[in-house]
Design an enzyme around this catalytic site. Sequence first.
Site, PDB file in Angstrom:
ATOM      1  N   LYS A  14       9.420 -42.061  18.799  1.00 41.40           N
ATOM      2  CA  LYS A  14      10.670 -42.014  18.023  1.00 41.40           C
ATOM      3  C   LYS A  14      10.759 -43.158  17.002  1.00 41.40           C
ATOM      4  CE  LYS A  14      13.557 -41.998  21.522  1.00 41.40           C
ATOM      5  NZ  LYS A  14      12.562 -41.959  22.603  1.00 41.40           N
ATOM      6  N   ARG A  25      23.102 -41.880  23.461  1.00 39.64           N
ATOM      7  CA  ARG A  25      22.199 -41.885  24.611  1.00 39.64           C
ATOM      8  C   ARG A  25      22.687 -40.971  25.735  1.00 39.64           C
ATOM      9  NH1 ARG A  25      18.033 -45.517  25.670  1.00 39.64           N
ATOM     10  NH2 ARG A  25      18.615 -46.815  23.928  1.00 39.64           N
ATOM     11  N   ARG A  51      -1.404 -48.129  27.752  1.00 43.27           N
ATOM     12  CA  ARG A  51      -1.316 -49.271  26.822  1.00 43.27           C
ATOM     13  C   ARG A  51      -1.806 -50.555  27.479  1.00 43.27           C
ATOM     14  NH1 ARG A  51       4.305 -47.912  23.993  1.00 43.27           N
ATOM     15  NH2 ARG A  51       5.163 -48.713  25.938  1.00 43.27           N
ATOM     16  N   ARG A  97       1.604 -54.135  30.896  1.00 43.11           N
ATOM     17  CA  ARG A  97       2.945 -54.643  31.179  1.00 43.11           C
ATOM     18  C   ARG A  97       3.544 -53.889  32.358  1.00 43.11           C
ATOM     19  NH1 ARG A  97       6.271 -54.311  25.658  1.00 43.11           N
ATOM     20  NH2 ARG A  97       6.043 -52.149  26.298  1.00 43.11           N
ATOM     21  N   ARG A 112      11.729 -44.008  34.087  1.00 44.35           N
ATOM     22  CA  ARG A 112      12.382 -43.929  32.775  1.00 44.35           C
ATOM     23  C   ARG A 112      12.547 -42.478  32.341  1.00 44.35           C
ATOM     24  NH1 ARG A 112       8.725 -47.420  29.017  1.00 44.35           N
ATOM     25  NH2 ARG A 112      10.155 -46.701  27.396  1.00 44.35           N
TER      26      ARG A 112
END
Length: 215
Positions: free
Chosen positions: A13, A88, A127, A161, A172
């Site tokens: 996004k 949201r 990542r 992370r 999430r």
Amino acid sequence: MRIVLVGPPGAGKGTQAAFLAKNLDIPHISTGDLFRANISQGTELGLKAKSYMDAGDLVPDEVTIGMAKDRMEQADAANGFLLDGFPRNVAQAEALDVVLKADDMQLDAVLDLEVPEDEVVKRIAGRRICRNDSAHVFHVTYNAPKEEGVCDVCGGELFQREDDSEETVRRRLEVYHTQTEPIIDYYRAQNLVVTISALGKVDEVTARAMDALKK
């Protein structure tokens, strides 16, 4: 054009918002930027938000909505804007409708970036960040370093992370499905939703989005 951008974490996004805003010549308004700007400028809303954040609490909807309202009323947003990360939830979407109506405005489109859940997990959990410089970002599949665990740029150690672990990503996604995804049905009832696939190269997704918005 007045656009709301929605999609799960990992849909790209932020990247798409920047390209679309540039192509459409409208400001990109992200929740993160709103919070940072208001807190750094010491605005009344920024101080309120900071007090909640410092206490480890969620910032109430009315504070976020107030920040968004102030930003949308600035001169550079007169011909439109692209909202990223707001609304949201359905309550925020309803409040946004009230704010826009009061200013005699309305949304033109809600762009829904669609990505399969397994791809989201793959994108985020893969990542790897350099310990020496967080701007050096790699990916085990899409942008692998020459030597596993070592930054190509400075030789620093690459690590995952905590926020990028598969377990955290799936949590999430659950929050997204529960809280944010219902706004798609809310806006679909207003015939505003345009859904596109967010798979492929960044420029391909941008072109797809621009074509969909033109229609």
